[in-house]
Design a protein around this motif. Structure first.
Motif, PDB file in Angstrom:
ATOM      1  N   ASN A   1      -1.256  10.131  -3.794  1.00 37.60           N
ATOM      2  CA  ASN A   1      -0.397   9.104  -4.390  1.00 37.60           C
ATOM      3  C   ASN A   1      -1.168   8.023  -5.122  1.00 37.60           C
ATOM      4  O   ASN A   1      -0.570   7.052  -5.608  1.00 37.60           O
ATOM      5  N   ALA A   2      -2.467   8.178  -5.246  1.00 38.58           N
ATOM      6  CA  ALA A   2      -3.309   7.097  -5.756  1.00 38.58           C
ATOM      7  C   ALA A   2      -3.007   6.713  -7.201  1.00 38.58           C
ATOM      8  O   ALA A   2      -3.253   5.573  -7.595  1.00 38.58           O
TER       9      ALA A   2
ATOM     10  N   ILE B   1      -4.531   2.148  -3.520  1.00 37.21           N
ATOM     11  CA  ILE B   1      -3.306   1.844  -4.239  1.00 37.21           C
ATOM     12  C   ILE B   1      -3.515   0.511  -4.947  1.00 37.21           C
ATOM     13  O   ILE B   1      -3.862  -0.483  -4.311  1.00 37.21           O
TER      14      ILE B   1
ATOM     15  N   THR C   1      -8.042   4.732  -9.832  1.00 40.28           N
ATOM     16  CA  THR C   1      -7.391   3.676  -9.056  1.00 40.28           C
ATOM     17  C   THR C   1      -8.431   2.804  -8.358  1.00 40.28           C
ATOM     18  O   THR C   1      -8.290   1.569  -8.308  1.00 40.28           O
TER      19      THR C   1
ATOM     20  N   ALA D   1      -3.352  -0.365 -12.079  1.00 43.47           N
ATOM     21  CA  ALA D   1      -3.093   1.014 -11.664  1.00 43.47           C
ATOM     22  C   ALA D   1      -3.239   1.992 -12.825  1.00 43.47           C
ATOM     23  O   ALA D   1      -3.631   3.147 -12.632  1.00 43.47           O
TER      24      ALA D   1
ATOM     25  N   ALA E   1       1.267   0.231  -6.959  1.00 46.75           N
ATOM     26  CA  ALA E   1       1.774  -0.385  -5.734  1.00 46.75           C
ATOM     27  C   ALA E   1       3.173  -0.947  -5.963  1.00 46.75           C
ATOM     28  O   ALA E   1       3.563  -1.265  -7.095  1.00 46.75           O
TER      29      ALA E   1
ATOM     30  N   GLY F   1       0.362   5.079   0.752  1.00 50.68           N
ATOM     31  CA  GLY F   1      -0.931   5.026   0.095  1.00 50.68           C
ATOM     32  C   GLY F   1      -2.052   5.657   0.890  1.00 50.68           C
ATOM     33  O   GLY F   1      -3.148   5.879   0.353  1.00 50.68           O
TER      34      GLY F   1
ATOM     35  N   ASN G   1       0.812  -1.206   0.000  1.00 52.30           N
ATOM     36  CA  ASN G   1       0.000   0.000   0.000  1.00 52.30           C
ATOM     37  C   ASN G   1       0.852   1.265   0.000  1.00 52.30           C
ATOM     38  O   ASN G   1       0.469   2.285   0.569  1.00 52.30           O
ATOM     39  N   SER G   2       2.005   1.179  -0.634  1.00 54.13           N
ATOM     40  CA  SER G   2       2.857   2.336  -0.842  1.00 54.13           C
ATOM     41  C   SER G   2       3.331   2.366  -2.290  1.00 54.13           C
ATOM     42  O   SER G   2       3.216   1.372  -3.018  1.00 54.13           O
ATOM     43  N   VAL G   3       3.879   3.526  -2.702  1.00 52.04           N
ATOM     44  CA  VAL G   3       4.314   3.732  -4.079  1.00 52.04           C
ATOM     45  C   VAL G   3       5.708   4.364  -4.066  1.00 52.04           C
ATOM     46  O   VAL G   3       6.209   4.777  -3.021  1.00 52.04           O
TER      47      VAL G   3
END
Length: 299
Positions: free
Chosen positions: A192-193, A240, A295, A246, A197, A187, A175-177
């Motif tokens: 950041n959507a 995310i 997203t 994505a 991921a 996320g 759940n981060s980018v």
């Protein structure tokens, strides 16, 4: 019927009714759900009984209104005398199993008053909403000061086995980018959507929980009839998605919001309070919708 059919009960948290192909969305691709609707029944005039996750699920499980079963909000316990799907099916020889999310909270006060220990029979069904937890994961595992807040889900442990480092890979990987500067971004921030991921699709929460459901189905092949409640965390926030989802949709695929100034001018107090929340104000901005909803569609 002489034979008892197996039952697969799938739920997707925060899935809007109108973001499915079978309900008329002009752009979204949901072929598997559409196929189920085509060969089954699509309830086109069904109404959710609660706008909040926990209360809504308990109404699904019990067939009763929020004000009847008592679990009117997240972390409000379901009254011990309320029977769920699992409670109704188990006496008929069914194995009733949960894979995924429930948000169920047991009625600990009544369990203590009746002298029932949650970890033993007959306490286990009361502890897991009438289901046997093959794998329970209620999602939302934020990091506070770099530390995992809450329980460590099996999904986290699985990610670590695959080599995803850190105390909370649910947050820092799934759940981060990675931004344009090569830095990891959370996320939880909706800005950041539109980035993918840090895990591939096959390592996402949704794929993992599907695989766990398949693990149960293989193990249960020669056993008694079953009811499997497969309850997905997504498309719930954090928004995310892994690739290819994505980048599958863009702002051009977002349906316009249905808005009325009169709704705001003469709002019911509950609705007015809802509109005044920070998250709701953010999501009413078109630039936020254009970032988040594509997203959401991918999820």
């Amino acid at each position: 019927m002489s034979a008892k059919p197996n039952i697969l009960f799938i739920m997707a948290d925060q899935l809007r009714w109108d973001y499915l192909g079978c309900t008329g969305h002009p752009h979204i691709k949901t072929p598997n759900i559409d196929a189920l609707a085509a060969r089954g029944v699509n309830f086109a005039r069904a109404f959710v009984q609660s706008p909040v996750c926990g209360g809504s699920r308990m109404s699904f499980y019990t067939g009763r209104y929020n004000f009847s079963h008592g679990a009117s909000y997240n972390n409000f316990p379901l009254r011990i005398d309320e029977k769920t799907i699992g409670d109704y099916l188990r006496p008929h020889g069914y194995r009733t199993v949960l894979v995924g999310k429930t948000h169920f909270k047991p009625d600990m006060e009544s369990l203590a008053r009746l002298g029932i220990s949650p970890g033993t029979s007959p306490g286990i069904p009361y502890w897991q909403c009438g289901f046997e937890a093959f794998e329970r994961d209620d999602g939302l595992h934020p990091a506070v000061d770099g530390k995992l807040y809450g329980s460590d889900p099996a999904y986290n442990q699985w990610l670590r086995q695959l080599g995803y480092s850190g105390e909370n890979p649910w947050h820092s990987w799934a759940n981060s980018v990675v931004d344009e500067n090569g830095e990891v971004q959370s996320g939880w921030s909706m800005r950041n959507a539109r980035r993918a991921a840090r895990v591939p699709e096959e390592h996402s929460e949704t794929a993992y929980m599907t695989d766990r459901a398949l693990d149960f189905l293989r193990a249960a092949r020669d056993g008694p009839p079953w009811c499997l409640h497969l309850s997905y965390i997504k498309p719930h926030w954090p928004y995310i998605a892994p690739e290819p989802y994505a980048s599958m949709y863009g702002p051009q695929d977002v349906q316009p919001a249905i808005r009325s100034q009169e709704e705001r001018d003469n709002a019911h107090p509950v609705f007015a309070a809802y509109m005044d929340m920070k998250k709701k104000k953010n999501m009413s901005r078109n630039e936020a919708r254009e970032k988040v909803i594509p997203t959401y569609m991918g999820l």
